[in-house]
Design an enzyme around this catalytic site. Structure first.
Site, PDB file in Angstrom:
ATOM      1  CB  VAL A   1      -0.972   0.026   1.071  1.00  0.00           C
ATOM      2  CG1 VAL A   1      -1.838   1.170   1.286  1.00  0.00           C
ATOM      3  CG2 VAL A   1      -1.891  -1.208   1.276  1.00  0.00           C
ATOM      4  CE  LYS A   2       4.144   5.221  -5.035  1.00  0.00           C
ATOM      5  NZ  LYS A   2       4.274   5.279  -6.520  1.00  0.00           N
TER       6      LYS A   2
END
Length: 219
Positions: A86-87
């Site tokens: 997850v960025k």
């Protein structure tokens, strides 16, 4: 060093994977839009398609900038595949989200890093990766690879396990500089990666080998 490709183009991802050097993919909303991918369900389907190609490490960026929104989006993205990272943007609420995800065993990539202090905070919060933007710093007259060197030294001082993912890579020179400094990962468009293949002496040597073979075999 790990090589990630910075794109949402499936053909480019397949090409990089087939070369045998691909360790992951990074994407963002701009790259999705470039490929004409729009609409929530279409974006999720595209991430699934990317995960079907690569072995691991698919950075999928949240759009929300509030804590609750980042948690909701991040959990939905992480549920797509164990390959998803997850960025999260480097903002105050982002650090809180990184801490939350780290406690849940969900990997994060803290993006939009432009200082060693930001990288230090992201590592403290538990980010799996930090993404310092080399090329964008160079664009404003700051030494992008110098930042990579700072972060390498700081992380080495304290044994942080967070991986340094050099982003905004513009050339093969950037890749080699980051490798020399000790970045854990680079993410780049395909062209700078494939340009590492090229050297005029390789071309000259191959041409000579083929010419000698032809002469020796009377062809």
């Amino acid at each position: 060093m790990k090589f990630f490709i910075d794109t949402a183009n499936l053909e480019e991802i397949k090409e990089a994977y087939d070369l045998g050097i691909l360790d992951g993919v990074t994407t963002n909303p701009s790259l999705m839009a470039k490929e004409g991918i729009s609409g929530h369900e279409n974006v999720l389907a595209h991430y699934r398609a990317i995960c079907d190609i690569v072995d691991d490490n698919v950075s999928a960026e949240v759009i929300a900038t509030d804590y609750e929104g980042m948690i909701q989006e991040g959990e939905e993205l992480a549920a797509l595949s164990p390959k998803i990272v997850v960025k999260i943007p480097m903002i105050k609420e982002g650090l809180k989200a990184i801490k939350y995800f780290a406690a849940k065993g969900i990997r994060t990539n803290c993006t939009l890093i432009f200082s060693a202090g930001q990288a230090l905070l992201a590592a403290k919060a538990g980010a799996a990766f930090v993404s310092p933007f080399v090329g964008r710093l160079d664009d404003i007259g700051t030494d992008g690879t110098g930042l990579i060197a700072e972060i390498v030294e700081i992380y080495g001082n304290y044994g942080f396990e967070t991986e340094i993912l050099a982003a905004s890579i513009r050339s093969s020179k950037h890749i080699l500089e980051c490798a020399t400094i000790g970045a854990d990962v680079i993410t780049s468009p395909l062209k700078p990666i494939t340009s590492l293949l090229n050297h005029p002496l390789t071309d000259k040597g191959l041409a000579q080998f083929l010419a000698d073979h032809k002469k020796a075999n009377g062809k």
